[in-house]
Design a protein around this motif. Structure first.
Motif, mmCIF file in Angstrom:
data_model
loop_
_atom_site.group_PDB
_atom_site.id
_atom_site.type_symbol
_atom_site.label_atom_id
_atom_site.label_comp_id
_atom_site.label_asym_id
_atom_site.label_seq_id
_atom_site.Cartn_x
_atom_site.Cartn_y
_atom_site.Cartn_z
ATOM 1 N N PHE A 2 0.836 -1.208 0.000
ATOM 2 C CA PHE A 2 0.000 0.000 0.000
ATOM 3 C C PHE A 2 0.872 1.260 0.000
ATOM 4 C CE2 PHE A 2 -1.910 3.457 2.478
ATOM 5 C CZ PHE A 2 -2.933 3.797 1.603
ATOM 6 N N ALA A 3 1.946 1.295 0.807
ATOM 7 C CA ALA A 3 2.802 2.478 0.872
ATOM 8 C C ALA A 3 3.426 2.772 -0.494
ATOM 9 C CB ALA A 3 3.893 2.276 1.929
ATOM 10 N N ALA A 4 3.875 1.717 -1.188
ATOM 11 C CA ALA A 4 4.458 1.926 -2.520
ATOM 12 C C ALA A 4 3.401 2.405 -3.507
ATOM 13 C CB ALA A 4 5.102 0.620 -3.011
ATOM 14 N N THR A 5 2.191 1.847 -3.425
ATOM 15 C CA THR A 5 1.105 2.270 -4.309
ATOM 16 C C THR A 5 0.726 3.726 -4.042
ATOM 17 O OG1 THR A 5 0.248 0.012 -4.398
ATOM 18 C CG2 THR A 5 -1.261 1.777 -5.022
ATOM 19 N N ALA A 6 0.658 4.091 -2.775
ATOM 20 C CA ALA A 6 0.297 5.466 -2.415
ATOM 21 C C ALA A 6 1.365 6.451 -2.892
ATOM 22 C CB ALA A 6 0.116 5.566 -0.905
ATOM 23 N N GLU A 7 2.607 6.067 -2.796
ATOM 24 C CA GLU A 7 3.694 6.961 -3.218
ATOM 25 C C GLU A 7 3.709 7.138 -4.730
ATOM 26 O OE1 GLU A 7 8.564 6.810 -3.391
ATOM 27 O OE2 GLU A 7 7.546 5.876 -1.691
ATOM 28 N N LEU A 8 3.455 6.049 -5.477
ATOM 29 C CA LEU A 8 3.574 6.078 -6.934
ATOM 30 C C LEU A 8 2.237 6.231 -7.647
ATOM 31 C CD1 LEU A 8 6.191 3.198 -7.145
ATOM 32 C CD2 LEU A 8 6.643 5.633 -7.430
ATOM 33 N N ARG A 9 1.136 6.099 -6.896
ATOM 34 C CA ARG A 9 -0.219 6.232 -7.445
ATOM 35 C C ARG A 9 -0.454 5.263 -8.613
ATOM 36 N NH1 ARG A 9 -0.622 9.137 -3.286
ATOM 37 N NH2 ARG A 9 -1.985 10.951 -3.175
ATOM 38 N N SER A 10 0.127 4.051 -8.463
ATOM 39 C CA SER A 10 -0.021 3.077 -9.543
ATOM 40 C C SER A 10 0.314 1.687 -9.014
ATOM 41 C CB SER A 10 0.915 3.422 -10.703
ATOM 42 O OG SER A 10 1.020 2.343 -11.610
ATOM 43 N N PHE A 11 -0.578 0.713 -9.285
ATOM 44 C CA PHE A 11 -0.276 -0.668 -8.938
ATOM 45 C C PHE A 11 0.914 -1.176 -9.757
ATOM 46 C CE2 PHE A 11 -4.973 -1.268 -7.719
ATOM 47 C CZ PHE A 11 -4.690 -1.098 -6.369
ATOM 48 N N HIS A 46 -8.893 4.201 -4.825
ATOM 49 C CA HIS A 46 -9.948 4.127 -5.833
ATOM 50 C C HIS A 46 -9.296 4.368 -7.190
ATOM 51 C CE1 HIS A 46 -9.789 8.531 -6.225
ATOM 52 N NE2 HIS A 46 -9.798 8.575 -4.890
ATOM 53 N N ARG A 47 -9.952 3.888 -8.214
ATOM 54 C CA ARG A 47 -9.441 4.070 -9.568
ATOM 55 C C ARG A 47 -9.449 5.551 -9.921
ATOM 56 N NH1 ARG A 47 -6.355 0.236 -11.935
ATOM 57 N NH2 ARG A 47 -7.194 -1.848 -11.487
ATOM 58 N N GLU A 48 -8.391 5.985 -10.589
ATOM 59 C CA GLU A 48 -8.283 7.387 -11.001
ATOM 60 C C GLU A 48 -7.552 7.412 -12.340
ATOM 61 O OE1 GLU A 48 -5.864 10.648 -8.900
ATOM 62 O OE2 GLU A 48 -7.863 10.776 -7.989
ATOM 63 N N GLY A 49 -8.343 7.404 -13.436
ATOM 64 C CA GLY A 49 -7.742 7.312 -14.762
ATOM 65 C C GLY A 49 -7.036 5.976 -14.922
ATOM 66 N N ARG A 50 -5.751 6.034 -15.341
ATOM 67 C CA ARG A 50 -4.983 4.799 -15.509
ATOM 68 C C ARG A 50 -4.219 4.429 -14.240
ATOM 69 N NH1 ARG A 50 -2.059 5.038 -21.318
ATOM 70 N NH2 ARG A 50 -1.917 2.808 -20.835
ATOM 71 N N GLY A 51 -4.366 5.246 -13.213
ATOM 72 C CA GLY A 51 -3.695 4.961 -11.960
ATOM 73 C C GLY A 51 -4.689 4.810 -10.829
ATOM 74 N N VAL A 52 -4.268 5.121 -9.607
ATOM 75 C CA VAL A 52 -5.143 5.023 -8.449
ATOM 76 C C VAL A 52 -5.033 6.305 -7.637
ATOM 77 C CG1 VAL A 52 -4.973 2.503 -8.281
ATOM 78 C CG2 VAL A 52 -3.367 3.923 -7.011
#
Length: 290
Positions: free
Chosen positions: A17-26, A57-63
């Motif tokens: 989750f921390a990596a996803t939050a930092e990069l805004r992408s799975f 939540h989904r946001e365009g092609r990222g999160v």
């Protein structure tokens, strides 16, 4: 207040989750964590289930992050940053500390110390911390980088490299032994400097037809002191070849007999896996002395 470890979500889920939050992408989080996109998404969903609230939540092609996700991301960012600083500080301290070596006092004095100038001429910036001790230490528990051990080189859980011969020899000062070959009868009549509690020494002498109990002997329970006494012509000494080879090469002692066995010997011992650069340099130098 003690930490309630069971209340914490799994570390892998928090990291994903921390990596996803930092990069805004799975996908980008998966690349930096060296796992698959699906694995990151699954860990984040597991964290949401654990906390019983949505975090992304989904946001365009990222999160994007929910309000709860923003709060958690901020807390995790601070926590992981502190962990990274702690690990880096520890690594920096490890890089600077001297190479720790456990070995016997006699091997340190007779074999290693006369050679150390060659190491420091080549590596003046590397410190050494020698720990003379007859005990066989647990390298990991005692935080030792290397050991020099006497034996057959077959210890479990470590890597062992042959370093120096340890076969037993009989040596004496040239003034005592003269230049001629000595017979067993000559040896039986001569003075000796022996260890009072060394079964291998006694077995060696018996194999030559000598009774350790009837020899004219001075007992000294120290290799270093026994060799010093032998240099002064006080008697013949039984020692490992590695401990007297410098004295023999420089004429202070003369070999009068040696065993033929190649084992036991002295081995360099280290834990498997990556080592610090300083320890690798000292290990490489030791191997060059073989």
């Amino acid at each position: 207040m003690p930490t309630d470890w069971r209340s914490l979500p799994p570390l892998t889920a928090l990291r994903a989750f921390a990596a996803t939050a930092e990069l805004r992408s799975f996908s980008q989080a998966a690349r930096v964590l060296n796992v698959t996109h699906a694995a990151v998404a699954q860990q984040v969903r597991a964290l949401e289930d654990h906390l019983a609230r949505p975090l992304v939540h989904r946001e365009g092609r990222g999160v994007g992050l929910t309000a709860d996700g923003e709060k958690l991301a901020e807390a995790l960012g601070e926590g992981f940053a502190a962990m990274i600083r702690g690990v880096e500080a520890l690594r920096a301290g490890e890089a600077d500390r001297p190479v720790r070596v456990t070995l016997t006092a006699s091997f340190a004095a007779q074999w290693l110390m006369p050679r150390l100038k060659g190491f420091w001429d080549r590596h003046p910036d590397i410190g050494l911390s020698l720990h003379p001790d007859a005990r066989v230490m647990d390298l990991r528990r005692e935080r030792m980088d290397l050991a020099i051990r006497y034996g057959n080189g077959d210890w479990p859980g470590v890597e062992a490299t042959w370093l120096a011969p340890a076969r037993l020899v009989i040596a004496g000062a040239p003034a005592l032994t003269g230049e001629r070959d000595l017979t067993i009868e000559d040896l039986r009549r001569m003075d000796w400097v022996l260890s009072p509690n060394w079964p291998e020494q006694d077995s060696y002498l018996r194999s030559l037809g000598l009774d350790p109990a009837t020899l004219s002997r001075t007992d000294i329970d120290s290799d270093h002191l026994a060799i010093a006494a032998a240099r002064q012509g006080l008697g013949l000494v039984v020692e490992s070849l590695a401990l007297v080879e410098a004295d023999v090469a420089e004429g202070r002692l003369r070999l009068v007999h040696e065993r033929a066995e190649t084992l036991p010997a002295y081995f360099i011992v280290n834990l498997p896996g990556q080592q610090r650069a300083a320890a690798r340099a000292f290990l490489g130098w030791l191997k060059s002395q073989v």
